[in-house]
Every structure is written in structure tokens, then in C-alpha cells.
Design an enzyme around this catalytic site. Structure first.
Site: not given
Ligand code: ATP
Ligand code: MG
Length: 554
Positions: A37, A262, A272
């Protein structure tokens, strides 16, 4: 960058894919996607997902799309999209197609109409608080909304009018009609569209309704022909919804969602939202502050794509969430830099040394190799003169036990140069040492002195033929290994995470340093030029990592 399957350890995802290929599932095709995102910069956790998704495509000769999951326009921006593209490329990956969930808004809308026509979605007028109250709990079933049995015709009409902008934000939502008594709360008639009058960076004001994540994600995967939809464990409970939506719509392709743990890295935050808070509240200088666990921060700190990819492979893939020690990441970057960084000399806290028996005005070029093992990296010339600078730490009037550096009346070797002896210590009125008067032994260039042993070797630069530099020493941004588990993660910030040394001197050749090069400041650590703050005439270096693992004790 190709990977040889035989050299890589197996893991549960490799096993699933190998099995699918054996059964010729998806006609033997592997298609993945990385779906961030664009609401912030990518962090080291995303690197794990990037390496997994792009790496899987490379490994099986498949494809990987970069897809922006841009359904939340108020938090998203073009700046974030640009940074994400830059970071994925910097990590060494090339996407097959660049996609946006917003590319599918029209199709997503038609699919929603289809669900309504099939009697599987309805327009609900409950407020978000009421919906929450009706949802039930883990132990109690939910309650059906009074609108649940609205006729198909009425639902179609209302949904059209939602799109046409006839209603206020929040007045209605479209919900999937699944099962209010399901033990899985995600299946209790989740909202799939909401009204939100926000400008979207790509579709402008075309839409005032936006699809929800769970609904959008599975359909986007299906439309792109993704075979394996790899996501993090928190989506495990969403998988039944993922499958439900695609089953009802009979999409041409039904990707398989597979969850993995994760990455959680000690002494950092990988969220983020929280990283954004650090930036907006100015606890750091920006998303690319070298202390940040963002890809941009790691890059600015001097981390290499290779080290990050190596780290992601090394930590492996599991189904259990666990914390990875920072030492693992540091190990990976040290290994890369030990092999590839050029050796140079820099004096961070200078002490003036006058070599009294060295001819005034003479400058000698010392030939010093750029790497102790890799002779192909050649040698450089380092100017030596009558006045040199050494580290304050490399001289002690009262030496601690086992001190092998310079002491009053003692000898030490200058790296790549002569042996010197300290004859006199000059102090100011306050008793601070301001200068050492030494003599050199002209017979010690490239050979040991006659009849005595000199154990210590220290680094140095010529006072005249060196450049001023600022050196930034970074330490951990947080004081505790799991700041995320603190009540307020900001309380765990390390107040001493940055030391700025402004009086450093670096050897002459570093005047031409470029941000792409990596250096080992001998005996001090690994450094790179700061790409942002180094202007012509002002050299700023960032410490990437210390030479040895000693951070925790700092
Ligand atoms: P955040 O909580 O930091 O916003 P998010 O999962 O909401 O993380 P996204 O932009 O939706 O962030 O993530 C894009 C991809 O990266 C998704 O498939 C998510 O599962 C993966 N991802 C995000 N954080 C991690 C992590 N700590 N370890 C492994 N994969 C991750
Ligand atoms: Mg997200």
C-alpha cells in the site's frame, strides 16, 4: 541474478510450489506479486516479502508484478509510490507488470454488482459503530442487520446511487452476505465498499466509493493471473473470505493464498504507521534517516542490496512469528563489506603529532594496498609529512593493561609507513594534551626495526594533505529489543542513537569519494559517503556498521 534451486534450502513454500509444478497445476506457471500500500516507505520487513515474491518468480522462471494496493487514497501519495519503485529496483528486482488496484475499480464495481445480483451482497445503512456492535465476539455470534434482507432490486438501486454520489460519506456500506454466526469474524458480512469523498492520486474524483482491502486483494490477484498469493500470517483468518469472494464470482483464475511469518527485527519497528510517526514528529531526520529500518534508510547508511537479499534468504521462511536478532543483519552487511569495501584511513578524533627529525616541507607517497586479501583492488598513494594526525585514543599517558598503541617513550608503527617514538607530550594550561613530539626511524619502511619488537600499528593521516570530514556514528534507534511491545514505543527511543563528529580528517584520496563506494576506515568501521548531506567541499560519512559485533554493550 539467477538462483540455483539445488543450492537453496527447502522451505514450505518451495515445497508447495514444487508439488504444484509436479502436478502441472496452473499449467506449470508461477506468477507472484508484491502488493504494497503506498502509504509509506518500504522497510526491512517488506524486503523479506519482496525477496520472497520476486525471488520465487526468478527461481521458477515465472513472473512477479509490483502492484500498488491503492484503495485508501487519504493516506497514499505519489511520493510513496515513487519511493517503492526505487527501492524494489535498488534491491535488484524487475517487475513483470506495474499494476494498481485502482486499475480495476471498474471491474471491481461490476463484480460487486454481480454479487448483489446473486443475492450475496447488500447495502446496509447501519453506522460503523452499529456494525461493530452487531458483529458479535469470538464467543458470541453476530446479529443480522435489519437491511440484510433488502431486495436485490433495491440493493442494485442503492449501490448505483452510492456510486453516483447521492449519499453522504458513511451513510451506507455494501456488505458481503455470508454468515453472521461464523466462528470467523471476518466472515460475518464484511463491508466491501464504503462511501468516501476523497481525491485519488490516479482516478481523481471519478469515484466516491472505494472497495475494501479484502475484497480488492483477491480479485486483483485473480485478474492478474497470480498463481501463489504470498502474504503474512495475519491474513490467515482472511483466507476463507479470499476464497469465498473468488468462488462466488467464478473468476477465471483462483490463486492460492499462502501465509508466512512477518519479519520482526530486534531494536527496530516494522510498521509503516509507527515509522511515519517517527518522521512526522521529527524523532528522525526523515524516512531515509540512516537509523531507520526503511530500505531508503538502510541504503543511506551504506547497506548493500546484496547484504539485504542475503539476510532475507538466511532468516528463512516459517509459519511462526519470531524475533530476529539485529546481529544477523549486521553479520550479512559485514560479510559483504569485509570482502568488498576499500580500506582507507580516517582519523575521527585527531591528535597532532610532529615528527621532529622529518625534513620540513617533505612529502612522501606511501603505497598502501586497498584490500589486504584482494590484491586485484590495487594500491593507493597516501601522503606522509612532518605533521600527522592520529586518534586521541591511540595515545595514552597512563596506558591500561595490554595497551599496544603509543605511549610516552614508546614506539608504534604507522600503518603502511614508519615506526615512530614519542619523545615529548605537549599540554595546554588546562593539562590537556595538544601535541606529541615524536621521531621516526627511517630504516623501518616496509621492514622491522633492528633488535626490537614494535607490536602496535595505528592509522594516521597527514595534517596538510588530508580532508576535513564530518562522521556520523549511528547506534540503535531503540533501547529495548522489542519496542513494539512497549506501551508507548516512543518511550523506548534511544536518546543517544547518533554521535556527530565534526573534526575528523580523512586521507587525501577520499576527496573524490562517491556515494556508491563503500569504505572500511581501518580499525574504525565501515562507512559510506552520505548521499544527501555531502556537498562539494563538505564530506559527510555515515557509519554502516562497526567492525565487530559490539553494539549491544555500547
Ligand atoms: P505495515 O504494517 O508496515 O503498514 P503492511 O503489511 O500493512 O505493513 P503493506 O504495504 O500492505 O504493508 O505490505 C506489502 C506486503 O509486504 C504485504 O504482502 C505484507 O504482507 C508484506 N509485509 C509487510 N510487512 C512485512 C514484514 N514485517 N515481514 C514480511 N512481510 C511483510
Ligand atoms: Mg497495510
Amino acid at each position: 541474478m539467477s538462483t540455483n534451486e539445488n543450492q537453496l534450502p527447502s522451505n514450505f513454500i518451495r515445497q508447495i510450489i514444487a508439488n504444484d509444478l509436479k502436478n502441472n497445476k496452473n499449467n506449470g506457471k508461477v506468477a507472484t506479486r508484491f502488493p504494497p500500500e503506498p502509504n509509506g516507505y518500504l522497510h526491512i520487513g517488506h524486503a523479506k516479502s519482496i525477496c520472497l515474491n520476486f525471488g520465487t518468480a526468478i527461481e521458477y522462471n515465472g513472473t512477479c508484478n509490483l502492484r500498488f494496493d491503492d484503495t485508501n487514497p487519504e493516506k497514499e501519495s505519489v511520493e510513496y509510490m515513487e519511493s517503492i519503485k526505487r527501492d524494489v529496483q535498488w534491491l535488484g528486482f524487475t517487475w513483470h507488470e506495474l499494476c494498481h488496484a485502482s486499475d480495476y475499480f471498474e471491474q471491481l464495481y461490476s463484480y460487486a454488482v454481480q454479487l448483489i445480483e446473486q443475492g450475496q451482497a447488500y447495502v446496509d445503512s447501519l453506522s460503523s459503530e452499529q456494525i461493530r456492535a452487531y458483529r458479535g465476539t469470538l464467543t458470541e455470534p453476530g446479529k443480522e442487520s435489519p437491511d440484510r434482507n433488502r431486495s436485490i432490486a433495491e440493493n442494485l438501486d442503492l449501490f448505483k446511487r452510492m456510486r453516483a454520489g447521492e449519499f453522504a460519506d458513511g451513510q451506507y456500506v455494501l456488505r458481503a452476505k455470508i454468515d453472521m454466526a461464523s466462528p470467523n469474524i471476518n466472515m460475518r458480512d464484511p463491508a466491501i465498499y464504503r462511501i468516501r469523498r476523497v481525491h485519488h492520486q490516479r482516478t481523481g474524483n471519478d469515484w466516491c466509493i472505494y472497495p475494501m482491502y479484502d475484497y480488492t486483494h483477491c480479485i486483483s490477484d485473480a485478474l492478474e493471473g497470480i498463481t501463489h498469493s504470498l502474504c503474512t500470517l495475519e491474513f490467515e483468518d482472511h483466507r476463507p473470505l479470499y476464497d469465498w469472494v473468488l468462488d462466488q464470482l467464478q473468476t477465471p483464475c483462483h490463486p492460492q493464498q499462502i501465509e508466512f511469518a512477518r519479519l520482526q527485527l530486534e531494536y527496530t519497528i516494522v510498521s509503516k504507521r509507527k515509522l511515519n510517526q517517527l518522521v512526522t514528529e521529527k524523532h528522525v531526520s526523515g524516512w531515509d534517516d540512516p537509523r531507520m529500518p526503511t530500505i531508503a534508510g538502510l541504503r543511506r547508511a551504506g547497506f548493500t542490496p546484496k547484504a539485504i537479499r542475503d539476510f532475507c534468504e538466511r532468516i528463512g521462511l516459517t509459519k511462526q512469528n519470531s524475533w530476529i536478532e539485529m546481529g544477523v543483519l549486521e553479520y550479512c552487511i559485514r560479510e559483504d563489506l569485509n570482502e568488498n569495501a576499500l580500506r582507507v584511513m580516517a582519523v575521527l578524533q585527531p591528535l597532532r603529532v610532529v615528527i621532529t627529525n622529518y625534513p620540513d616541507g617533505q612529502v612522501e607517497q606511501m603505497e598502501i594496498s586497498n584490500h589486504p586479501q584482494r590484491h586485484e583492488l590495487g594500491k593507493r598513494q597516501v601522503p606522509f609529512a612532518k605533521v600527522i594526525l592520529i586518534e586521541q585514543d591511540d595515545f595514552a599517558e597512563v596506558p591500561p593493561p595490554k595497551y599496544k598503541r603509543l605511549i610516552a617513550g614508546g614506539e608504534v608503527r604507522l600503518r603502511g609507513s614508519y615506526v615512530i617514538r614519542c619523545n615529548e607530550v605537549i599540554k595546554d594550561a588546562g593539562g590537556n594534551i595538544t601535541e606529541l613530539r615524536c621521531s621516526y626511524d627511517p630504516d623501518t619502511l616496509g621492514k622491522n626495526p633492528e633488535g626490537r619488537k614494535v607490536k602496535g600499528v595505528i592509522h594516521w593521516v597527514s595534517e596538510q594533505q588530508s580532508h576535513p570530514a564530518e562522521v556520523r556514528l549511528y547506534k540503535r534507534l531503540f533501547k529495548v529489543p522489542q519496542p513494539d511491545n512497549e506501551e508507548n514505543f516512543l518511550d523506548a527511543l534511544n536518546p543517544d542513537s547518533l554521535d556527530v563528529l565534526t573534526d575528523c580528517r580523512v586521507e587525501a584520496g577520499l576527496a573524490n569519494a562517491d556515494a556508491a563506494s563503500r569504505y572500511q576506515f581501518e580499525r574504525t568501521g565501515y562507512f559510506c559517503l552520505d548521499a544527501v548531506d555531502s556537498l562539494a567541499g563538505k564530506l559527510v560519512f555515515n557509519r554502516t556498521v562497526t567492525l565487530r559485533d559490539g553494539w549491544v554493550k555500547d
